[in-house]
Design a protein around this motif. Sequence first.
Motif, PDB file in Angstrom:
ATOM      1  N   ARG A  51      61.515  62.884  37.995  1.00 12.45           N
ATOM      2  CA  ARG A  51      61.142  61.860  37.007  1.00 12.45           C
ATOM      3  C   ARG A  51      60.354  60.731  37.660  1.00 12.45           C
ATOM      4  O   ARG A  51      59.353  60.256  37.115  1.00 12.45           O
ATOM      5  N   ASN A  53      58.553  60.914  40.419  1.00 15.40           N
ATOM      6  CA  ASN A  53      57.229  61.414  40.801  1.00 15.40           C
ATOM      7  C   ASN A  53      56.326  61.603  39.584  1.00 15.40           C
ATOM      8  O   ASN A  53      55.113  61.379  39.664  1.00 15.40           O
ATOM      9  N   ALA A  54      56.883  61.996  38.449  1.00 14.13           N
ATOM     10  CA  ALA A  54      56.090  62.135  37.226  1.00 14.13           C
ATOM     11  C   ALA A  54      55.543  60.775  36.799  1.00 14.13           C
ATOM     12  O   ALA A  54      54.373  60.656  36.412  1.00 14.13           O
ATOM     13  N   GLN A  55      56.390  59.744  36.883  1.00 10.16           N
ATOM     14  CA  GLN A  55      55.937  58.388  36.527  1.00 10.16           C
ATOM     15  C   GLN A  55      54.873  57.894  37.505  1.00 10.16           C
ATOM     16  O   GLN A  55      53.894  57.262  37.100  1.00 10.16           O
ATOM     17  N   GLU A  58      51.628  59.597  36.689  1.00 11.57           N
ATOM     18  CA  GLU A  58      51.042  59.017  35.476  1.00 11.57           C
ATOM     19  C   GLU A  58      50.364  57.686  35.803  1.00 11.57           C
ATOM     20  O   GLU A  58      49.245  57.416  35.352  1.00 11.57           O
ATOM     21  N   SER A  81      51.541  65.153  36.273  1.00 11.73           N
ATOM     22  CA  SER A  81      52.569  64.334  35.631  1.00 11.73           C
ATOM     23  C   SER A  81      53.270  65.110  34.519  1.00 11.73           C
ATOM     24  O   SER A  81      54.498  65.110  34.430  1.00 11.73           O
ATOM     25  N   LEU A  84      55.458  67.924  36.044  1.00  3.10           N
ATOM     26  CA  LEU A  84      56.696  67.389  36.606  1.00  3.10           C
ATOM     27  C   LEU A  84      57.672  66.980  35.507  1.00  3.10           C
ATOM     28  O   LEU A  84      58.875  67.208  35.609  1.00  3.10           O
ATOM     29  N   GLY A  85      57.147  66.399  34.448  1.00  4.28           N
ATOM     30  CA  GLY A  85      58.000  66.031  33.324  1.00  4.28           C
ATOM     31  C   GLY A  85      58.631  67.256  32.676  1.00  4.28           C
ATOM     32  O   GLY A  85      59.827  67.262  32.364  1.00  4.28           O
TER      33      GLY A  85
END
Length: 138
Positions: A51, A53-55, A58, A81, A84-85
């Motif tokens: 989470r 790393n996804a943020q 983004e 992103s 990963l999400g």
Amino acid sequence: MSDLAPTTGGGAAAQTDGDNRYKAVQQKLKVLGQAMDLASNELEALLRGMRTNAQRAEGLAVDIANAELDRKFIEMTNQVSVALGGAAVEVKKLHETAQEVSGLAHDTRRTHARLYEGLDTVRSGRRERTPKPGFFAH
């Protein structure tokens, strides 16, 4: 860059031999419960990292767009992103399943003890050998 690293110190797999004596079953259920507890903890850490790393990806896509770099880099970063999400959603499901199996293993161990501990105490406390299960069924 990710702080996640593969671990080799994970829980050992539970033995699957034919030993169905009371104490052996209790030990197998204990090992299974502990392994699932460990897996649940590791999956929770993985989920948090994914989470985060996804943020970050983004935010990086926004920074790339603000820097007016080539559009393909913005799209690729956005895809990372989103990927990963999506993976985090699946890891969350796996985490919930690991927690459920852990709880069931611990519950099963308690139920098994409640049902068979007294019998094991009687059988273990006498000198004479007990017939194998099913002996009296014929």
